[in-house]
Design a protein around this motif. Structure first.
Motif, PDB file in Angstrom:
ATOM      1  N   ALA A 210       0.833  -1.201   0.000  1.00  0.00           N
ATOM      2  CA  ALA A 210       0.000   0.000   0.000  1.00  0.00           C
ATOM      3  C   ALA A 210       0.870   1.254   0.000  1.00  0.00           C
ATOM      4  CB  ALA A 210      -0.931  -0.003   1.212  1.00  0.00           C
ATOM      5  N   GLU A 211       1.989   1.220   0.714  1.00  0.00           N
ATOM      6  CA  GLU A 211       2.896   2.367   0.742  1.00  0.00           C
ATOM      7  C   GLU A 211       3.580   2.572  -0.608  1.00  0.00           C
ATOM      8  OE1 GLU A 211       3.664   4.700   3.291  1.00  0.00           O
ATOM      9  OE2 GLU A 211       1.720   3.890   3.899  1.00  0.00           O
ATOM     10  N   VAL A 212       3.920   1.475  -1.275  1.00  0.00           N
ATOM     11  CA  VAL A 212       4.503   1.575  -2.618  1.00  0.00           C
ATOM     12  C   VAL A 212       3.514   2.248  -3.571  1.00  0.00           C
ATOM     13  CG1 VAL A 212       5.197   0.210  -4.634  1.00  0.00           C
ATOM     14  CG2 VAL A 212       6.131  -0.342  -2.382  1.00  0.00           C
ATOM     15  N   ALA A 213       2.238   1.895  -3.432  1.00  0.00           N
ATOM     16  CA  ALA A 213       1.215   2.501  -4.293  1.00  0.00           C
ATOM     17  C   ALA A 213       1.109   4.003  -4.062  1.00  0.00           C
ATOM     18  CB  ALA A 213      -0.142   1.841  -4.036  1.00  0.00           C
ATOM     19  N   LYS A 214       1.555   4.462  -2.884  1.00  0.00           N
ATOM     20  CA  LYS A 214       1.537   5.898  -2.577  1.00  0.00           C
ATOM     21  C   LYS A 214       2.806   6.603  -3.046  1.00  0.00           C
ATOM     22  CE  LYS A 214      -1.187   5.141   1.638  1.00  0.00           C
ATOM     23  NZ  LYS A 214      -1.159   5.233   3.126  1.00  0.00           N
ATOM     24  N   GLY A 215       3.777   5.828  -3.561  1.00  0.00           N
ATOM     25  CA  GLY A 215       4.970   6.447  -4.107  1.00  0.00           C
ATOM     26  C   GLY A 215       6.258   6.183  -3.361  1.00  0.00           C
ATOM     27  N   ARG A 216       6.229   5.311  -2.352  1.00  0.00           N
ATOM     28  CA  ARG A 216       7.443   5.042  -1.597  1.00  0.00           C
ATOM     29  C   ARG A 216       8.186   3.844  -2.179  1.00  0.00           C
ATOM     30  NH1 ARG A 216       6.687   6.548   4.708  1.00  0.00           N
ATOM     31  NH2 ARG A 216       8.705   7.527   4.329  1.00  0.00           N
ATOM     32  N   THR A 217       9.448   3.744  -1.836  1.00  0.00           N
ATOM     33  CA  THR A 217      10.315   2.670  -2.310  1.00  0.00           C
ATOM     34  C   THR A 217      10.993   2.046  -1.091  1.00  0.00           C
ATOM     35  OG1 THR A 217      10.703   3.838  -4.392  1.00  0.00           O
ATOM     36  CG2 THR A 217      12.287   2.112  -3.797  1.00  0.00           C
ATOM     37  N   PHE A 218      11.138   0.721  -1.116  1.00  0.00           N
ATOM     38  CA  PHE A 218      11.705   0.014   0.034  1.00  0.00           C
ATOM     39  C   PHE A 218      12.884  -0.850  -0.390  1.00  0.00           C
ATOM     40  CE2 PHE A 218       7.353   0.857   1.244  1.00  0.00           C
ATOM     41  CZ  PHE A 218       7.436   1.186   2.587  1.00  0.00           C
ATOM     42  N   VAL A 219      13.891  -0.885   0.475  1.00  0.00           N
ATOM     43  CA  VAL A 219      14.967  -1.861   0.357  1.00  0.00           C
ATOM     44  C   VAL A 219      14.981  -2.641   1.663  1.00  0.00           C
ATOM     45  CG1 VAL A 219      17.435  -2.248   0.069  1.00  0.00           C
ATOM     46  CG2 VAL A 219      16.316  -0.386  -1.164  1.00  0.00           C
ATOM     47  N   LEU A 220      14.801  -3.948   1.571  1.00  0.00           N
ATOM     48  CA  LEU A 220      14.677  -4.806   2.748  1.00  0.00           C
ATOM     49  C   LEU A 220      15.831  -5.796   2.791  1.00  0.00           C
ATOM     50  CD1 LEU A 220      10.889  -5.777   2.363  1.00  0.00           C
ATOM     51  CD2 LEU A 220      11.848  -3.673   3.339  1.00  0.00           C
ATOM     52  N   ALA A 221      16.537  -5.838   3.917  1.00  0.00           N
ATOM     53  CA  ALA A 221      17.544  -6.874   4.131  1.00  0.00           C
ATOM     54  C   ALA A 221      16.861  -8.044   4.831  1.00  0.00           C
ATOM     55  CB  ALA A 221      18.690  -6.344   4.973  1.00  0.00           C
ATOM     56  N   ILE A 222      16.857  -9.212   4.193  1.00  0.00           N
ATOM     57  CA  ILE A 222      16.086 -10.353   4.694  1.00  0.00           C
ATOM     58  C   ILE A 222      16.930 -11.627   4.581  1.00  0.00           C
ATOM     59  CG2 ILE A 222      13.926 -11.649   4.462  1.00  0.00           C
ATOM     60  CD1 ILE A 222      12.758  -9.353   2.880  1.00  0.00           C
ATOM     61  N   HIS A 223      16.935 -12.432   5.649  1.00  0.00           N
ATOM     62  CA  HIS A 223      17.628 -13.719   5.539  1.00  0.00           C
ATOM     63  C   HIS A 223      16.648 -14.877   5.365  1.00  0.00           C
ATOM     64  CE1 HIS A 223      16.733 -14.032   9.879  1.00  0.00           C
ATOM     65  NE2 HIS A 223      16.878 -15.326   9.710  1.00  0.00           N
ATOM     66  N   GLN A 224      15.339 -14.630   5.620  1.00  0.00           N
ATOM     67  CA  GLN A 224      14.335 -15.658   5.410  1.00  0.00           C
ATOM     68  C   GLN A 224      13.848 -15.597   3.955  1.00  0.00           C
ATOM     69  OE1 GLN A 224      13.586 -18.009   7.371  1.00  0.00           O
ATOM     70  NE2 GLN A 224      14.273 -17.345   9.398  1.00  0.00           N
ATOM     71  N   LEU A 225      14.238 -16.588   3.169  1.00  0.00           N
ATOM     72  CA  LEU A 225      13.977 -16.519   1.730  1.00  0.00           C
ATOM     73  C   LEU A 225      12.493 -16.582   1.396  1.00  0.00           C
ATOM     74  CD1 LEU A 225      16.910 -18.645   0.273  1.00  0.00           C
ATOM     75  CD2 LEU A 225      16.818 -16.226   0.831  1.00  0.00           C
ATOM     76  N   ALA A 226      11.712 -17.329   2.176  1.00  0.00           N
ATOM     77  CA  ALA A 226      10.272 -17.417   1.901  1.00  0.00           C
ATOM     78  C   ALA A 226       9.608 -16.060   2.070  1.00  0.00           C
ATOM     79  CB  ALA A 226       9.627 -18.447   2.823  1.00  0.00           C
ATOM     80  N   ASP A 227      10.000 -15.309   3.106  1.00  0.00           N
ATOM     81  CA  ASP A 227       9.456 -13.960   3.291  1.00  0.00           C
ATOM     82  C   ASP A 227       9.860 -13.060   2.131  1.00  0.00           C
ATOM     83  OD1 ASP A 227       8.356 -14.703   5.712  1.00  0.00           O
ATOM     84  OD2 ASP A 227      10.011 -13.924   6.915  1.00  0.00           O
TER      85      ASP A 227
END
Length: 246
Positions: A185-202
């Motif tokens: 929903a935040e992306v649809a408002k124009g934001r961009t995310f970079v997520l560091a994740i070690h759980q591949l399924a997530d």
């Protein structure tokens, strides 16, 4: 053929470019010539095991960690560390602000800094599911609610780019899905995310593209489809292609 949507057009725009970032500790390379683009309106996942360099990379991009070599560009122009906070907000792992303060006071202070309205505060609280713990002090929050507080603070900031370190740690499957929907929903408002994740399924559930990072080196970049093509695993999971490329 239909014209591309606004979100599709945004993803074709390079918001930030990381060029040849290198960081050395004594005789060990924490990051080695890391280069990638962040496209506007996407969720980009930095994927790798513990110790891969994910947190180091986020801190380097955010301008918190001095680097030995490399450059960060915002819309093609150099973005020095002293100006990164204008464009980037970083949500670290395992950090909670103002431990002795009630959650409501922390939110009010943050909202005041960024001149957010009462409606904006209420909307962020409701969307993240923080209502049950508003009167608790920050130190008394569970791991999951501590995550929700940090995410709420991130939503109250004006920066277009949010960097988040292990955003789903402490959430169960249902809670993770709720947060994924919120990020979308935040992306649809124009934001961009970079997520560091070690759980591949997530990561596979939420990210549009992936950076595969091992021992501070990039082993692959692209969508899951791109990575499948590169490995020849036509229907493999993110875990399958990660193992094949690393």
């Amino acid at each position: 053929m239909a014209a591309p949507s606004a979100s599709e057009q945004a993803r074709d725009q390079v918001l930030l470019r990381v060029e040849s970032i290198t960081k050395q500790y004594a005789n060990q390379a924490a990051l080695s010539d890391v280069t990638f683009d962040i496209q506007a309106g996407e969720i980009l996942g930095i994927i790798g095991p513990n110790g891969a360099g994910k947190t180091t990379l986020l801190e380097a991009v955010a301008g918190i960690l001095p680097i030995d070599r490399g450059d960060v560009r915002w819309h093609g122009k150099p973005l020095p560390p002293s100006r990164r906070r204008e464009a980037i907000f970083y949500l670290p792992d395992g950090v909670r602000p103002y431990l002795d303060q009630p959650v409501t006071r922390v939110l009010s202070f943050f909202a005041g800094v960024y001149r957010r309205s009462t409606d904006e505060i209420s909307g962020a609280i409701e969307s993240v599911g923080l209502t049950p713990v508003l009167r608790k002090r920050v130190y008394a929050l569970s791991k999951g609610y501590g995550r929700r507080l940090m995410l709420t603070l991130g939503l109250l900031t004006p920066q277009l780019l949010l960097l988040m370190d292990e955003p789903f740690d402490g959430f169960d499957l249902r809670q993770t899905r709720e947060i994924v929907s919120l990020l979308r929903a935040e992306v649809a408002k124009g934001r961009t995310f970079v997520l560091a994740i070690h759980q591949l399924a997530d990561a596979e559930r939420v990210c549009d593209r992936f950076i595969l990072l091992v021992d501070g080196r990039v082993r692959g970049i692209g969508t899951l489809s791109d990575l499948r093509s590169r490995t020849g695993i036509s229907s493999g999971s993110l875990e399958d292609v990660f193992l094949a490329l690393t």
